[in-house]
Design an enzyme around this catalytic site. Structure first.
Site, PDB file in Angstrom:
ATOM      1  N   SER A 295      42.480  42.273  32.582  1.00 58.10           N
ATOM      2  CA  SER A 295      42.057  41.707  33.858  1.00 58.10           C
ATOM      3  C   SER A 295      40.576  41.350  33.867  1.00 58.10           C
ATOM      4  O   SER A 295      40.140  40.467  33.142  1.00 58.10           O
ATOM      5  CB  SER A 295      42.419  42.691  34.977  1.00 58.10           C
ATOM      6  OG  SER A 295      42.295  42.095  36.240  1.00 58.10           O
ATOM      7  N   LYS A 320      46.279  40.047  31.112  1.00 54.90           N
ATOM      8  CA  LYS A 320      46.544  39.995  32.558  1.00 54.90           C
ATOM      9  C   LYS A 320      45.692  38.868  33.130  1.00 54.90           C
ATOM     10  O   LYS A 320      44.490  39.003  33.299  1.00 54.90           O
ATOM     11  CB  LYS A 320      46.208  41.308  33.255  1.00 54.90           C
ATOM     12  CG  LYS A 320      46.453  41.272  34.767  1.00 54.90           C
ATOM     13  CD  LYS A 320      46.142  42.622  35.409  1.00 54.90           C
ATOM     14  CE  LYS A 320      46.401  42.586  36.920  1.00 54.90           C
ATOM     15  NZ  LYS A 320      45.369  41.826  37.657  1.00 54.90           N
ATOM     16  N   GLN A 324      45.038  39.480  42.435  1.00 51.25           N
ATOM     17  CA  GLN A 324      45.735  40.016  43.601  1.00 51.25           C
ATOM     18  C   GLN A 324      44.829  40.011  44.838  1.00 51.25           C
ATOM     19  O   GLN A 324      43.603  40.059  44.722  1.00 51.25           O
ATOM     20  CB  GLN A 324      46.198  41.464  43.354  1.00 51.25           C
ATOM     21  CG  GLN A 324      47.346  41.598  42.389  1.00 51.25           C
ATOM     22  CD  GLN A 324      46.961  41.281  40.953  1.00 51.25           C
ATOM     23  OE1 GLN A 324      45.941  41.746  40.451  1.00 51.25           O
ATOM     24  NE2 GLN A 324      47.764  40.464  40.292  1.00 51.25           N
TER      25      GLN A 324
END
Length: 397
Positions: A295, A320, A324
């Site tokens: 991420s 990733k 979100q």
């Protein structure tokens, strides 16, 4: 009587219209028409559980609601879209903010009891004498086992200035030891730094929370003041964190206006994040990654690689490439939903693919899943040092 009925009818119609308009504004379509809310199968399952489940104490409306929402979030088969109960969301916020009130200790489940991994340096736990390896058997007189991690965390946290009694078992001591600890504000440490051989700076980032950018800046500034001539940023085992934090950290090494990352949502709307300042574009830089780098850590590694600002050493990252957003549900609970994908400056979409290092180095088998590796056994770090040394020697001419 007739007038009262007319008044009641007007009020009822007004309420219905208001409800329809409000739900349309907020949700895009009238919620009352959604079949899920009147699905007879759902109603029947709830009725059957309440009537026949053999442990009625395990059945209550809040648990049913939480379970239903959790299942709805899980139905999209996205591991990053999830429902948080109020308690779970409070913990999520703590991790994002990087501060909480408690005693400042990292714990893990042991064979029988909760074991102390380490107290944060300078924390109330550290000052009270809690040490790595101590086993926590009671908090405020409440017995705990290795299965009671959540309960232990809840008991040890509390308002600043209040005290808590932690009872431990320590190797070498025949009796339990009661330690009175006064709670304080605890800052989760996500950045650590040191000077390695040949004036090479080393900064490890374990997570990107709200405090990480300032802590990183302070650490790097201190290293430069100590004569640092090259820098290694260690992102191994870093699961990610806040987008704003990684953008801030990346800006320390790019020219103002250079692209760091951009997002693209379901409507193909793009949002660009660029360096907001002129950072250090000269100091030799190496970034360490492994398969647990994910991420936000991939954004940092990926943008520095794409902008040819750093060499990546280690292993391919996790992969990733989605972002979100958290939506509060009005009662302290929340739902986290994947709302967009991110792309690196080159346009690469690394979701489920990861970022390939410039130089692939695999750790010895016994250290592949360990965060703390002796320096002489850390092949990835040794290679990074070698690269920095070479870069420093070239810059002399």
């Amino acid at each position: 009587m007739k007038k009262r009925l007319q008044t009641f009818a007007i009020i009822l119609i007004t309420a219905i219209v208001t409800y329809i308009v409000t739900t349309y504004i907020y949700f895009g379509s009238p919620v009352y028409t959604t079949k899920l809310f009147t699905n007879p199968k759902i109603a029947k399952v709830i009725w059957l559980l309440k009537k026949y489940y053999y442990e009625p104490k395990d059945i209550n409306d809040q648990k049913i609601i939480d379970g239903a929402i959790d299942g709805i979030a899980a139905s999209v088969n996205d591991p990053y879209t999830e429902y948080f109960t109020k308690k779970e969301f409070e913990e999520f916020v703590i991790q994002s903010k990087g501060t909480y009130f408690g005693i400042g200790v990292i714990i893990e489940p042991g064979e029988n009891y909760i074991e102390v991994v380490t107290p944060f340096e300078g924390s109330p736990a550290y000052k009270a004498g809690i040490k790595p390896g101590d086993k926590i058997i009671r908090v405020n007189g409440i017995n705990l086992t290795s299965k009671d991690i959540d309960k232990a965390v809840s008991l040890m946290r509390g308002p600043k200035g209040t005290s808590v009694t932690v009872t431990i078992l320590r190797n070498g001591s025949s009796k339990p030891i009661d330690l009175k600890v006064v709670r304080d504000e605890i800052k989760i440490k996500t950045v650590s730094s040191s000077i390695l051989e040949n004036d090479i700076g080393y900064i490890k980032i374990t997570n990107f929370d709200e405090n990480t950018p300032q802590d990183f800046y302070n650490s790097y500034d201190k290293l430069k003041s100590s004569g640092c001539r090259g820098l290694i940023i260690d992102l191994r085992f870093n699961p990610g964190g806040l987008l704003e934090s990684v953008v801030d950290v990346a800006s320390n090494f790019l020219k103002k206006g250079q692209l760091i990352v951009y997002l693209k949502d379901r409507y193909n709307k793009k949002e660009y994040f660029k360096s907001y300042k002129n950072g250090d574009t000269v100091t030799p830089l190496v970034v360490l990654t492994n398969k647990y780098s994910a991420s936000a850590s991939e954004i940092l590694a990926g943008c520095l690689k794409d902008q040819k600002r750093a060499k990546i050493v280690g292993e391919k990252t996790f992969g990733k490439g989605v972002v979100q957003q958290v939506f509060g549900l009005g009662d302290g609970s929340a739902v986290k939903i994947t709302v967009s994908q991110y792309l690196l400056p080159s346009g690469a979409y690394i979701h489920k693919k990861g970022i390939e290092p410039d130089i692939k180095i695999v750790q010895p088998e016994e250290y592949q899943t360990k965060m703390n590796v002796p320096m002489d056994k850390d092949l990835q770090l040794r290679k990074a040092i070698e690269i920095i040394k070479d870069e420093i020697s070239k810059s002399k001419f």
